[in-house]
Design an enzyme around this catalytic site. Structure first.
Site, PDB file in Angstrom:
ATOM      1  N   ASP A  15       0.802  -1.113   0.072  1.00  0.00           N
ATOM      2  CA  ASP A  15       0.187  -0.003  -0.111  1.00  0.00           C
ATOM      3  C   ASP A  15       0.932   1.211   0.023  1.00  0.00           C
ATOM      4  O   ASP A  15       1.816   1.317   0.828  1.00  0.00           O
ATOM      5  CB  ASP A  15      -0.847  -0.119   1.214  1.00  0.00           C
ATOM      6  CG  ASP A  15      -1.813   0.977   1.329  1.00  0.00           C
ATOM      7  OD1 ASP A  15      -3.174   0.786   1.452  1.00  0.00           O
ATOM      8  OD2 ASP A  15      -1.474   2.233   1.221  1.00  0.00           O
ATOM      9  N   ASP A 113      -3.837   2.331  -5.276  1.00  0.00           N
ATOM     10  CA  ASP A 113      -2.493   2.269  -4.452  1.00  0.00           C
ATOM     11  C   ASP A 113      -2.181   1.236  -3.697  1.00  0.00           C
ATOM     12  O   ASP A 113      -1.313   1.232  -2.947  1.00  0.00           O
ATOM     13  CB  ASP A 113      -2.247   3.626  -3.650  1.00  0.00           C
ATOM     14  CG  ASP A 113      -2.729   3.555  -2.204  1.00  0.00           C
ATOM     15  OD1 ASP A 113      -3.881   2.805  -1.902  1.00  0.00           O
ATOM     16  OD2 ASP A 113      -2.230   4.099  -1.418  1.00  0.00           O
ATOM     17  N   GLU A 114      -3.162  -0.201  -3.809  1.00  0.00           N
ATOM     18  CA  GLU A 114      -2.855  -1.275  -2.807  1.00  0.00           C
ATOM     19  C   GLU A 114      -2.800  -2.640  -3.917  1.00  0.00           C
ATOM     20  O   GLU A 114      -3.833  -2.406  -4.683  1.00  0.00           O
ATOM     21  CB  GLU A 114      -3.546  -1.428  -1.632  1.00  0.00           C
ATOM     22  CG  GLU A 114      -5.207  -1.062  -1.854  1.00  0.00           C
ATOM     23  CD  GLU A 114      -5.702  -1.275  -0.680  1.00  0.00           C
ATOM     24  OE1 GLU A 114      -5.308  -2.108   0.238  1.00  0.00           O
ATOM     25  OE2 GLU A 114      -6.697  -0.724  -0.570  1.00  0.00           O
TER      26      GLU A 114
HETATM   27  P1  TTP Z   1      -5.197   5.354   1.282  1.00  0.00           P
HETATM   28  O1  TTP Z   1      -4.162   4.265   0.815  1.00  0.00           O
HETATM   29  O2  TTP Z   1      -6.125   4.870   2.310  1.00  0.00           O
HETATM   30  O3  TTP Z   1      -4.314   6.425   1.825  1.00  0.00           O
HETATM   31  P2  TTP Z   1      -3.062   6.993   1.617  1.00  0.00           P
HETATM   32  O4  TTP Z   1      -2.222   6.072   0.658  1.00  0.00           O
HETATM   33  O5  TTP Z   1      -3.157   8.468   1.030  1.00  0.00           O
HETATM   34  O6  TTP Z   1      -2.377   7.163   2.879  1.00  0.00           O
HETATM   35  P3  TTP Z   1      -1.587   5.843   3.702  1.00  0.00           P
HETATM   36  O7  TTP Z   1      -0.166   6.006   3.942  1.00  0.00           O
HETATM   37  O8  TTP Z   1      -2.460   5.801   4.942  1.00  0.00           O
HETATM   38  O9  TTP Z   1      -1.959   4.705   2.983  1.00  0.00           O
HETATM   39  O10 TTP Z   1      -5.800   5.676   0.052  1.00  0.00           O
HETATM   40  C1  TTP Z   1      -4.990   6.027  -1.374  1.00  0.00           C
HETATM   41  C2  TTP Z   1      -5.523   7.329  -1.890  1.00  0.00           C
HETATM   42  O11 TTP Z   1      -6.989   7.209  -2.318  1.00  0.00           O
HETATM   43  C3  TTP Z   1      -5.112   8.260  -1.125  1.00  0.00           C
HETATM   44  O12 TTP Z   1      -3.965   8.871  -1.381  1.00  0.00           O
HETATM   45  C4  TTP Z   1      -6.201   9.354  -1.674  1.00  0.00           C
HETATM   46  C5  TTP Z   1      -7.467   8.558  -2.112  1.00  0.00           C
HETATM   47  N1  TTP Z   1      -8.562   8.699  -0.938  1.00  0.00           N
HETATM   48  C6  TTP Z   1      -9.446   9.492  -1.137  1.00  0.00           C
HETATM   49  O13 TTP Z   1      -9.417  10.195  -2.190  1.00  0.00           O
HETATM   50  N2  TTP Z   1     -10.541   9.481  -0.059  1.00  0.00           N
HETATM   51  C7  TTP Z   1     -10.285   9.008   1.007  1.00  0.00           C
HETATM   52  O14 TTP Z   1     -11.132   8.992   1.933  1.00  0.00           O
HETATM   53  C8  TTP Z   1      -9.365   7.934   1.188  1.00  0.00           C
HETATM   54  C9  TTP Z   1      -9.139   7.019   2.361  1.00  0.00           C
HETATM   55  C10 TTP Z   1      -8.423   7.654   0.375  1.00  0.00           C
HETATM   56 MG    MG Z   2      -2.011   4.277   0.758  1.00  0.00          MG
END
Ligand code: TTP
Ligand code: MG
Length: 389
Positions: A15, A113-114
């Protein structure tokens, strides 16, 4: 000493760290080390809409995804507020996924992103850790981004493990460690257990994943229904779900859960517009056109309603898709508070060969008859599925 994995599966979950914010920082190196908030325009604290994500520096001030942008502004007014650039994120996502899929026997992308990889053909956990190290190096070296990786005997342990040491973390949980690893964690860590289910579990004295193992199964079934059996197995570290290779996109969807229930219709519609914009970028990348638009709204009592409309002609025109989404939302929103709003584009038509855009099929942007007025095909009050939905 390295323990061989034997017949056990080895599943990796990767992720990206603060994904959108990290891409923005890579594009603008002067932002390195600064609190960066990606989302709606804060308009000096009067802005509507929400935070998409933020850098870890901004998280220290309490800012997080799905928070109202006005609140983020008040918490961290000196942050750099950036509007999202979806094409950049989608390109980065493609590049990340190309790297990841090289390493697994099976690959499953689960969000922008995962992804999961099945590494079961490797000899042992140590070898899997080395693969994780190589993946991290390549993503950092080639793309200038960091990710966090979890490795475990099943998908859920791997996913929970990847979240444990963010950012830039690596956590390996061997089969024999899985139950002990999960036991002290709050039940909400299990994907699909939300606030409501966690509260119901708390009422019967269950707070930690380990409590599920020792709970009376009948009592547990009273709260969770049939999912109780699965959840007890998961709590024991037993999770047989396979990493599933997709056979191409069938639908794309996004949703936003508001940190505080939202009742302002303009805000709700502007969030819906952003979701549509993001999904249209995905359609472009996937070279796909959308035929069915579905809006999903969850209210504070967790009742969830959806409305769908099937278009006469497949399209990826933002104007048509946004207008359709707004029209469907209009049927669902009654001025009350909303907990979640989501948008799905389905019945996708994936274009092959040289055909690139709608105008290859249909001249000019869609006219009023682009939509099928009889297409509204559902207003289905879903029961809250709560668990593993
Ligand atoms: P995530 O993987 O949940 O968050 P992240 O990558 O920004 O941070 P982390 O290091 O905690 O993994 O989500 C991936 C992308 O999806 C995030 O960069 C932006 C988008 N997203 C939104 O637009 N709205 C949301 O509520 C969430 C959770 C994510
Ligand atoms: Mg992320």
């Amino acid at each position: 000493m390295v323990t061989g994995a034997g017949n056990c599966r080895i599943i990796l979950h990767a992720d990206m760290d603060s994904f959108y914010a990290a891409v923005e920082t890579r594009e603008h190196p002067e932002l390195e080390g600064m609190p960066v908030v990606v989302g709606a325009d804060p308009m000096d604290g009067r802005g509507r809409g929400v935070v998409s994500t933020c850098s870890y520096e901004a998280r220290k001030f309490g800012v997080h995804s799905a928070m109202a942008i006005s609140r983020a502004y008040h918490l961290c007014p000196h942050a750099v507020f950036v509007r999202p650039h979806f094409p950049l994120y989608i390109r980065a996502s493609r590049e990340i996924m190309e790297i990841l899929r090289e390493y697994g026997d099976r690959f499953e992308q689960v969000s922008i992103d995962e992804a999961y990889l099945d590494l079961s053909s490797l000899d042992d956990w140590h070898e899997a850790g080395r693969v994780a190290g190589r993946i991290k190096e390549r993503i950092r070296g080639q793309l200038g981004l960091t990710c966090s990786i979890g490795i475990g005997p099943g998908k859920i342990v791997a996913k929970i493990a990847s979240d444990l040491r963010k950012p830039n973390g690596l956590t390996i949980v061997k089969l024999e460690e899985a139950e002990g690893f999960l036991a002290p964690l709050p039940v909400e860590k299990i994907p699909g257990i939300g606030i409501k289910t966690a509260a119901a579990l708390r009422n019967i004295g269950i707070e930690r994943i380990g409590d599920l193992v020792s709970a009376d199964i009948q009592v547990l079934m009273g709260v969770l229904g049939k999912a109780a059996v699965d959840l007890v197995a998961i709590a024991r570290g037993i999770d047989e779900r396979e990493v599933e290779e997709g056979d191409g996109v069938k639908s794309v969807s996004r949703e936003t859960t508001f940190e505080r229930d939202e009742e302002d219709t303009d805000t709700l519609l502007s969030v819906l517009d952003e979701l549509a914009e993001e999904l249209v970028c995905e359609l472009e990348e996937d070279r796909a056109l959308c035929r069915t638009v579905t809006v999903r709204v969850r209210f504070p009592d967790f009742s969830t309603h959806t409305r769908s409309k099937t278009l006469l002609h497949p399209t990826r025109e933002i104007r048509i898709l946004s207008a359709t989404a707004r029209e469907l939302a209009g049927l669902l929103l009654q001025g009350g508070r909303v907990r979640l709003i989501g948008l799905r584009f389905s019945s996708l038509l994936v274009l092959g060969g040289d055909q690139r855009c709608l105008s290859d099929f249909y001249p000019g942007p869609g006219s009023a008859d682009e939509t099928d007025p009889k297409g509204v095909d559902s207003d289905r009050p879903d029961r809250d599925q709560g668990v593993l939905e």
